[in-house]
Enzyme design. Structure first.
Site, PDB file in Angstrom:
ATOM      1  N   GLU A  25       6.826  10.139   5.404  1.00  0.00           N
ATOM      2  CA  GLU A  25       6.982   9.851   3.978  1.00  0.00           C
ATOM      3  C   GLU A  25       6.884  11.154   3.180  1.00  0.00           C
ATOM      4  O   GLU A  25       6.062  12.016   3.486  1.00  0.00           O
ATOM      5  CB  GLU A  25       5.912   8.868   3.496  1.00  0.00           C
ATOM      6  CG  GLU A  25       6.107   7.468   4.035  1.00  0.00           C
ATOM      7  CD  GLU A  25       5.301   6.406   3.280  1.00  0.00           C
ATOM      8  OE1 GLU A  25       4.717   6.705   2.227  1.00  0.00           O
ATOM      9  OE2 GLU A  25       5.264   5.262   3.773  1.00  0.00           O
ATOM     10  N   HIS A  79       7.737   8.403  -3.836  1.00  0.00           N
ATOM     11  CA  HIS A  79       7.502   8.566  -2.399  1.00  0.00           C
ATOM     12  C   HIS A  79       8.590   7.838  -1.649  1.00  0.00           C
ATOM     13  O   HIS A  79       9.308   7.008  -2.221  1.00  0.00           O
ATOM     14  CB  HIS A  79       6.095   8.114  -1.991  1.00  0.00           C
ATOM     15  CG  HIS A  79       5.864   6.640  -1.930  1.00  0.00           C
ATOM     16  ND1 HIS A  79       5.682   5.864  -3.053  1.00  0.00           N
ATOM     17  CD2 HIS A  79       5.766   5.793  -0.876  1.00  0.00           C
ATOM     18  CE1 HIS A  79       5.477   4.614  -2.689  1.00  0.00           C
ATOM     19  NE2 HIS A  79       5.533   4.526  -1.363  1.00  0.00           N
ATOM     20  N   HIS A  81      10.102   5.550   1.701  1.00  0.00           N
ATOM     21  CA  HIS A  81       9.817   4.542   2.724  1.00  0.00           C
ATOM     22  C   HIS A  81      10.837   4.772   3.846  1.00  0.00           C
ATOM     23  O   HIS A  81      11.941   4.224   3.789  1.00  0.00           O
ATOM     24  CB  HIS A  81       9.966   3.125   2.151  1.00  0.00           C
ATOM     25  CG  HIS A  81       8.779   2.644   1.380  1.00  0.00           C
ATOM     26  ND1 HIS A  81       8.743   1.425   0.741  1.00  0.00           N
ATOM     27  CD2 HIS A  81       7.571   3.209   1.156  1.00  0.00           C
ATOM     28  CE1 HIS A  81       7.561   1.266   0.146  1.00  0.00           C
ATOM     29  NE2 HIS A  81       6.828   2.342   0.388  1.00  0.00           N
ATOM     30  N   ASP A  92       0.726   0.284  -1.550  1.00  0.00           N
ATOM     31  CA  ASP A  92       1.175   0.916  -2.807  1.00  0.00           C
ATOM     32  C   ASP A  92       0.550   0.202  -4.007  1.00  0.00           C
ATOM     33  O   ASP A  92       0.145   0.834  -4.975  1.00  0.00           O
ATOM     34  CB  ASP A  92       2.711   0.829  -2.947  1.00  0.00           C
ATOM     35  CG  ASP A  92       3.437   1.737  -1.976  1.00  0.00           C
ATOM     36  OD1 ASP A  92       2.864   2.763  -1.590  1.00  0.00           O
ATOM     37  OD2 ASP A  92       4.580   1.403  -1.601  1.00  0.00           O
TER      38      ASP A  92
END
Lengths: 133, 90
Positions: A25, A79, A81, A92
């Site tokens: 990530e 961010h 995935h 999250d």
């Protein structure tokens, strides 16, 4: 906030950063003023994981200090995935401390990356429209 | 001169929107207790069982207290303490 304004160059930089960190990530911050993002800060993910991230605390602190000194607000936290959809995971949601910020998630599951933005407030997820400027 | 404490946006609801408040010298844990007495609810957002929560980072000037003496780190007049919730997820 119901819309996130981001210049196309910054979107391109986010996508490049996410691909660069694959299969892990990637994470970072978008900073700007009056809801318009102007600057990207790519931050190290100390978790080195495909399903988890935590910004390197020292880098995060330095970036937030610089933003304060330059009068910038944190318009978004992004961010990737690498192995799941562009939607906030339960982790999250439980760690979404910055409720005034928008959470941008990039899914790399398909050939074409998918980028979406969300507001996460008190465990409620609301999708936010991204306006490419 | 007092201790300057920087409050992150997620905790500014407790300080009536103030991003900076004053604290008393002592240790980090005594400072958190002081803040909690002035701004009820602050303590549990920062600590759990007397320890700083995993997802909260605290800095004295530019130093992470985890590299000093954690909750027992000394805070002096004129120091600037920053409370910074981590940015993390899955």
């Amino acid at each position: 906030m119901d819309k996130l304004f981001v210049p196309r160059e910054l979107i391109a930089e986010i996508l490049a950063h996410c691909k660069e960190c694959y299969p892990y990530e990637a994470c970072g911050i978008l900073a700007g003023q009056f809801g318009v993002s102007k600057k990207i800060y790519k931050i190290k993910n100390i978790e080195k994981s495909s399903v988890s991230y935590m910004m390197e605390p020292g880098e995060q602190f330095t970036v937030m200090k610089e933003m304060r000194e330059q009068g910038l607000e944190m318009t978004a936290i992004y961010h990737s995935h690498p192995v799941s959809s562009a939607y906030p995971s339960p982790k999250d949601v439980s760690l979404a401390f910055y409720q005034d910020s928008v959470y941008v998630i990039v899914s790399l599951v398909n050939d074409e990356p998918l980028i979406k933005a969300f507001e996460i407030k008190d465990d409620i997820i609301k999708e936010i429209e991204i306006i490419y400027s | 001169m007092a201790v300057k404490v920087r409050i992150p946006t997620p905790l500014q609801k407790l300080t009536d929107g103030k991003d900076e408040v004053e604290g008393e010298p002592g240790t980090i844990i005594s400072l958190i207790n002081f803040l909690n007495s002035k701004y009820p609810g602050m303590g549990e957002r920062i600590t759990e069982g007397g320890k700083v929560r995993k997802f909260v980072n605290i800095y004295i000037n530019d130093e992470d207290i985890r590299f000093l003496k954690n909750e027992e780190t000394e805070v002096k007049d004129g120091d600037e303490v920053s409370i910074v919730p981590a940015i993390a997820g899955g």
